[in-house]
Write a protein that holds these residues in place. Structure first.
Motif, PDB file in Angstrom:
ATOM      1  N   GLU A 143       0.844  -1.208   0.000  1.00  0.00           N
ATOM      2  CA  GLU A 143       0.000   0.000   0.000  1.00  0.00           C
ATOM      3  C   GLU A 143       0.873   1.249   0.000  1.00  0.00           C
ATOM      4  OE1 GLU A 143      -2.755  -0.848   3.266  1.00  0.00           O
ATOM      5  OE2 GLU A 143      -3.363  -2.633   2.134  1.00  0.00           O
ATOM      6  N   ARG A 144       1.955   1.197   0.782  1.00  0.00           N
ATOM      7  CA  ARG A 144       2.842   2.369   0.883  1.00  0.00           C
ATOM      8  C   ARG A 144       3.475   2.687  -0.473  1.00  0.00           C
ATOM      9  NH1 ARG A 144       6.609   1.107   5.199  1.00  0.00           N
ATOM     10  NH2 ARG A 144       4.663   0.700   6.274  1.00  0.00           N
ATOM     11  N   ARG A 145       3.880   1.649  -1.212  1.00  0.00           N
ATOM     12  CA  ARG A 145       4.550   1.940  -2.494  1.00  0.00           C
ATOM     13  C   ARG A 145       3.537   2.100  -3.638  1.00  0.00           C
ATOM     14  NH1 ARG A 145       7.411  -3.593  -4.955  1.00  0.00           N
ATOM     15  NH2 ARG A 145       5.460  -4.666  -5.295  1.00  0.00           N
ATOM     16  N   GLY A 146       2.253   1.846  -3.334  1.00  0.00           N
ATOM     17  CA  GLY A 146       1.209   2.037  -4.348  1.00  0.00           C
ATOM     18  C   GLY A 146       1.240   0.979  -5.438  1.00  0.00           C
ATOM     19  N   ASP A 147       1.828  -0.173  -5.143  1.00  0.00           N
ATOM     20  CA  ASP A 147       1.917  -1.251  -6.131  1.00  0.00           C
ATOM     21  C   ASP A 147       1.826  -2.555  -5.345  1.00  0.00           C
ATOM     22  OD1 ASP A 147       2.402  -2.754  -8.352  1.00  0.00           O
ATOM     23  OD2 ASP A 147       4.559  -2.340  -8.434  1.00  0.00           O
ATOM     24  N   PRO A 148       0.795  -3.355  -5.568  1.00  0.00           N
ATOM     25  CA  PRO A 148       0.629  -4.551  -4.741  1.00  0.00           C
ATOM     26  C   PRO A 148       1.800  -5.523  -4.873  1.00  0.00           C
ATOM     27  CG  PRO A 148      -0.957  -4.538  -6.543  1.00  0.00           C
ATOM     28  CD  PRO A 148      -0.269  -3.210  -6.576  1.00  0.00           C
ATOM     29  N   VAL A 149       2.091  -6.203  -3.764  1.00  0.00           N
ATOM     30  CA  VAL A 149       3.179  -7.186  -3.733  1.00  0.00           C
ATOM     31  C   VAL A 149       2.592  -8.547  -4.122  1.00  0.00           C
ATOM     32  CG1 VAL A 149       4.907  -8.293  -2.260  1.00  0.00           C
ATOM     33  CG2 VAL A 149       4.283  -5.885  -1.862  1.00  0.00           C
ATOM     34  N   ALA A 150       3.267  -9.230  -5.062  1.00  0.00           N
ATOM     35  CA  ALA A 150       2.780 -10.549  -5.509  1.00  0.00           C
ATOM     36  C   ALA A 150       3.064 -11.587  -4.420  1.00  0.00           C
ATOM     37  CB  ALA A 150       3.469 -10.950  -6.807  1.00  0.00           C
ATOM     38  N   VAL A 151       2.021 -12.243  -3.949  1.00  0.00           N
ATOM     39  CA  VAL A 151       2.189 -13.204  -2.855  1.00  0.00           C
ATOM     40  C   VAL A 151       1.521 -14.540  -3.164  1.00  0.00           C
ATOM     41  CG1 VAL A 151       2.284 -11.393  -1.079  1.00  0.00           C
ATOM     42  CG2 VAL A 151       0.087 -12.517  -1.574  1.00  0.00           C
ATOM     43  N   LEU A 152       2.026 -15.578  -2.474  1.00  0.00           N
ATOM     44  CA  LEU A 152       1.333 -16.855  -2.361  1.00  0.00           C
ATOM     45  C   LEU A 152       1.007 -17.022  -0.895  1.00  0.00           C
ATOM     46  CD1 LEU A 152       3.808 -19.144  -4.403  1.00  0.00           C
ATOM     47  CD2 LEU A 152       1.820 -17.902  -5.282  1.00  0.00           C
ATOM     48  N   GLY A 194      -8.909  -9.266  -0.004  1.00  0.00           N
ATOM     49  CA  GLY A 194      -9.503  -7.968   0.312  1.00  0.00           C
ATOM     50  C   GLY A 194      -8.470  -6.861   0.542  1.00  0.00           C
ATOM     51  N   ARG A 195      -7.189  -7.147   0.432  1.00  0.00           N
ATOM     52  CA  ARG A 195      -6.162  -6.143   0.726  1.00  0.00           C
ATOM     53  C   ARG A 195      -5.558  -5.595  -0.565  1.00  0.00           C
ATOM     54  NH1 ARG A 195      -4.427  -5.620   6.150  1.00  0.00           N
ATOM     55  NH2 ARG A 195      -3.463  -3.811   5.161  1.00  0.00           N
ATOM     56  N   PRO A 196      -5.670  -4.282  -0.784  1.00  0.00           N
ATOM     57  CA  PRO A 196      -5.110  -3.727  -2.023  1.00  0.00           C
ATOM     58  C   PRO A 196      -3.582  -3.810  -2.099  1.00  0.00           C
ATOM     59  CG  PRO A 196      -5.961  -1.974  -0.585  1.00  0.00           C
ATOM     60  CD  PRO A 196      -6.347  -3.271   0.045  1.00  0.00           C
ATOM     61  N   GLY A 197      -2.917  -3.992  -0.959  1.00  0.00           N
ATOM     62  CA  GLY A 197      -1.445  -4.017  -0.965  1.00  0.00           C
ATOM     63  C   GLY A 197      -0.841  -5.323  -1.439  1.00  0.00           C
ATOM     64  N   VAL A 198      -1.676  -6.367  -1.580  1.00  0.00           N
ATOM     65  CA  VAL A 198      -1.132  -7.637  -2.061  1.00  0.00           C
ATOM     66  C   VAL A 198      -1.908  -8.131  -3.282  1.00  0.00           C
ATOM     67  CG1 VAL A 198      -0.171  -8.457   0.133  1.00  0.00           C
ATOM     68  CG2 VAL A 198      -2.544  -9.004  -0.439  1.00  0.00           C
ATOM     69  N   ASP A 199      -1.161  -8.781  -4.144  1.00  0.00           N
ATOM     70  CA  ASP A 199      -1.741  -9.400  -5.331  1.00  0.00           C
ATOM     71  C   ASP A 199      -1.624 -10.908  -5.108  1.00  0.00           C
ATOM     72  OD1 ASP A 199      -2.353 -10.355  -7.810  1.00  0.00           O
ATOM     73  OD2 ASP A 199      -0.602  -9.499  -8.837  1.00  0.00           O
ATOM     74  N   VAL A 200      -2.740 -11.544  -4.740  1.00  0.00           N
ATOM     75  CA  VAL A 200      -2.695 -12.966  -4.374  1.00  0.00           C
ATOM     76  C   VAL A 200      -2.632 -13.797  -5.648  1.00  0.00           C
ATOM     77  CG1 VAL A 200      -3.790 -14.836  -3.087  1.00  0.00           C
ATOM     78  CG2 VAL A 200      -4.102 -12.466  -2.338  1.00  0.00           C
ATOM     79  N   ARG A 201      -1.443 -14.369  -5.905  1.00  0.00           N
ATOM     80  CA  ARG A 201      -1.263 -15.155  -7.133  1.00  0.00           C
ATOM     81  C   ARG A 201      -1.631 -16.612  -6.942  1.00  0.00           C
ATOM     82  NH1 ARG A 201       2.235 -12.609 -10.786  1.00  0.00           N
ATOM     83  NH2 ARG A 201       1.809 -10.387 -10.563  1.00  0.00           N
ATOM     84  N   GLY A 202      -1.555 -17.107  -5.710  1.00  0.00           N
ATOM     85  CA  GLY A 202      -1.868 -18.520  -5.556  1.00  0.00           C
ATOM     86  C   GLY A 202      -1.534 -19.074  -4.189  1.00  0.00           C
ATOM     87  N   LEU A 239      -7.379 -18.573  -8.640  1.00  0.00           N
ATOM     88  CA  LEU A 239      -5.951 -18.353  -8.362  1.00  0.00           C
ATOM     89  C   LEU A 239      -5.132 -19.022  -9.466  1.00  0.00           C
ATOM     90  CD1 LEU A 239      -5.997 -19.019  -4.511  1.00  0.00           C
ATOM     91  CD2 LEU A 239      -5.983 -16.801  -5.699  1.00  0.00           C
ATOM     92  N   ASP A 240      -4.088 -18.324  -9.913  1.00  0.00           N
ATOM     93  CA  ASP A 240      -3.326 -18.804 -11.079  1.00  0.00           C
ATOM     94  C   ASP A 240      -2.265 -19.827 -10.733  1.00  0.00           C
ATOM     95  OD1 ASP A 240      -4.606 -17.062 -12.738  1.00  0.00           O
ATOM     96  OD2 ASP A 240      -3.141 -15.446 -12.416  1.00  0.00           O
ATOM     97  N   GLU A 241      -1.732 -19.767  -9.510  1.00  0.00           N
ATOM     98  CA  GLU A 241      -0.497 -20.513  -9.245  1.00  0.00           C
ATOM     99  C   GLU A 241      -0.624 -21.488  -8.074  1.00  0.00           C
ATOM    100  OE1 GLU A 241       2.846 -17.851  -8.823  1.00  0.00           O
ATOM    101  OE2 GLU A 241       2.061 -16.544 -10.412  1.00  0.00           O
ATOM    102  N   LEU A 242       0.017 -22.653  -8.250  1.00  0.00           N
ATOM    103  CA  LEU A 242       0.152 -23.638  -7.167  1.00  0.00           C
ATOM    104  C   LEU A 242       1.631 -23.964  -7.034  1.00  0.00           C
ATOM    105  CD1 LEU A 242      -2.691 -26.199  -8.022  1.00  0.00           C
ATOM    106  CD2 LEU A 242      -2.723 -24.419  -6.247  1.00  0.00           C
ATOM    107  N   ASN A 243       2.217 -23.555  -5.923  1.00  0.00           N
ATOM    108  CA  ASN A 243       3.609 -23.919  -5.648  1.00  0.00           C
ATOM    109  C   ASN A 243       3.568 -25.109  -4.688  1.00  0.00           C
ATOM    110  OD1 ASN A 243       6.143 -24.171  -4.419  1.00  0.00           O
ATOM    111  ND2 ASN A 243       6.643 -22.018  -4.778  1.00  0.00           N
TER     112      ASN A 243
END
Ligand SMILES: Cc1ncc(COP(=O)(O)O)c(C=O)c1O
Length: 454
Positions: A143-152, A194-202, A239-243
């Motif tokens: 949120e601080r950097r204005g660009d969501p962090v890609a997470v699993l 529900g959090r704009p700061g993260v981009d939930v990839r999987g 969700l796109d990814e399964l690690n």
């Protein structure tokens, strides 16, 4: 059955003569012992075997906790794999190796604020979120950097892996991840979405290490697919990814039976495909994270025998110049290893053809009864001071878990191939070991009142 040394190993009878085209005597003379030796051809063949077995649609990420040194990560990066890191130290090693940050996956159940901030600043490809507290931290950074962090999100699938309890991680009641069985995993995904700061990839799971049957991997993969379907049902998100983590076991002795990389890939991808089809969802992008099975069989350790002690009616001990400080696994897990004589016979002058054998226990030099490299090893009868021994399959979780117990400096590591040896890690000196000690000011007699100031 032959002992599990790298594929370039050359034997003279039962003695290991050379690896990677370099005589072990030369290695010991040039670099000293104990010496970790990595075989480049074995390593590269294993990375390629993984990529071939899983195919272009699967991402192969090397789990650097198995062995994390700059030169190795340079080779991993050059072969096109990703890397999984679990601390600032491993992350910095990847950075120093020039690893493309987009191919870095950052793990851990207690990443600090500083580690997370570094990972985001450096632009790592994925952060694997392990708790709600961490979700808050990562989301705040995004949120601080204005660009969501890609997470699993790391999920504990409730699968008991058939391995040592210390390295089983997928059953309920472990410190890692969000348990599936309690509903917490689904709640965590919903919260993250529900959090704009993260981009939930999987989703991510890892059920344990040194696993020698495919059933647990496949059950965990199916469980993760079903959670993906539940996420779709509850949150209208695919969700796109399964690690699916790492964990494939390796042979430490000639008797160990293990699953091949091909069979592991076939089973895992089959389970994902079947469950995804049953759920009626589009295919997910799969990632695997092997550590041990990439570097373990590529490594061996050379030791020099110092003393041999015959205890009639009990045992014959051969003590070597290393032990639990360079390989903790026997003392920690009761792990078994294969040991062979290496190089020319020094103590007896015996040749490979004439040497009779006897049964030894090979001991380390540390002040622990449990510091035994291997018991019941058949070695030359006339073994003595100056003889070299080689221990197979020490590439993973050896140097990675090494210590300075008894103030023993950690060994050097070389990588061999095509007749050359390159240094990967220089040998520590006793001065290196002492370099963080701070003597009391004024000498031992000086005593000062406690002060909180550093
Ligand atoms: C999250 C994760 N991925 C991958 C691995 C690698 O496991 P292995 O070295 O058994 O392949 C581990 C090791 O425990 C791990 O914790």
């Amino acid at each position: 059955m032959t002992p599990p040394f790298p594929r370039t190993a050359v034997f003279d009878g039962p003695r290991l003569a050379a690896v990677g085209g370099v005589a072990v005597d030369e290695l010991a003379a040039a670099w000293g012992t104990p010496l970790y030796v990595l075989d480049r051809r074995e390593l590269v063949a294993r990375m390629r075997a993984y990529r071939r077995a899983f195919g272009d649609d699967v991402t192969v990420v090397y789990a650097a906790k198995a062995l994390c040194v700059v030169g190795l990560l340079q080779l991993v990066a050059a072969d096109g794999l990703g890397v999984d890191v679990t601390s600032a130290g491993e992350l910095r090693t990847a950075e120093r190796a020039g690893f493309p940050m987009a191919r870095v996956v950052f793990h851990g159940n207690n990443k600090s604020h500083g580690e997370l901030a570094d990972a985001v600043r450096l632009g790592v490809g994925r952060i694997v979120v392990d708790s709600l507290a961490e979700l808050e931290r990562v989301a705040a950074l995004g949120e601080r950097r204005g660009d969501p962090v890609a997470v699993l999100l790391r999920v504990t699938p409730g699968i008991a892996a058939s391995t040592h309890e210390f390295i089983a991680t997928g059953h309920d009641d472990v410190k890692f991840g969000f348990p599936l069985s309690t509903g917490m995993a689904l709640d965590a995904v919903a919260a993250a979405l529900g959090r704009p700061g993260v981009d939930v990839r999987g989703l991510h799971c890892h059920i344990g290490s040194q696993i020698t049957a495919t059933g647990g991997f496949e059950a965990a993969a199916a469980a993760l697919c079903r959670l993906r379907a539940d996420v779709h049902a509850c949150c209208a998100t695919i969700l796109d990814e399964l690690n699916l983590g790492g964990g494939l076991g390796i042979a430490y002795t000639r008797d160990d039976e293990v699953v091949s990389i091909d069979d592991y890939a076939r089973g895992l991808l089959g389970a994902v495909r079947a469950q995804t089809a049953a759920d009626g969802l589009p295919a997910a992008r799969v990632t695997v994270e092997p550590g041990r099975s990439l570097v373990g069989p590529a490594g061996l350790t050379l030791y020099t025998v110092g003393t041999v002690k015959h205890e009639p009616g009990l045992r014959t001990w051969a003590s070597v110049d290393g032990g639990m400080s360079d390989n903790l696994r026997p003392a920690l897990y009761g792990a078994r290893y294969e040991v062979v004589a290496a190089g020319a016979a020094r103590a007896s002058g015996a040749t490979a053809a004439t040497a009779a054998t006897r049964r030894y226990a090979v001991a380390g030099k540390h002040c622990e009864t449990g510091d035994v490299v291997a018991t019941d090893v058949e070695l030359p009868d006339e073994l003595g001071e100056g003889d070299l021994l080689a221990v197979a399959a020490t590439g993973a979780y050896g140097y990675a878990m090494a210590s300075n117990y008894n103030r023993v400096p950690r060994p050097a590591m070389v990588i061999v191939g095509d007749g050359h040896a390159d240094l990967l890690v220089r040998r520590e000196t006793v001065d290196d070991v002492l370099s963080h000690d701070v003597a009391l000011p004024g000498g031992p007699a000086a005593s000062r009142p406690y002060t909180a100031r550093p």
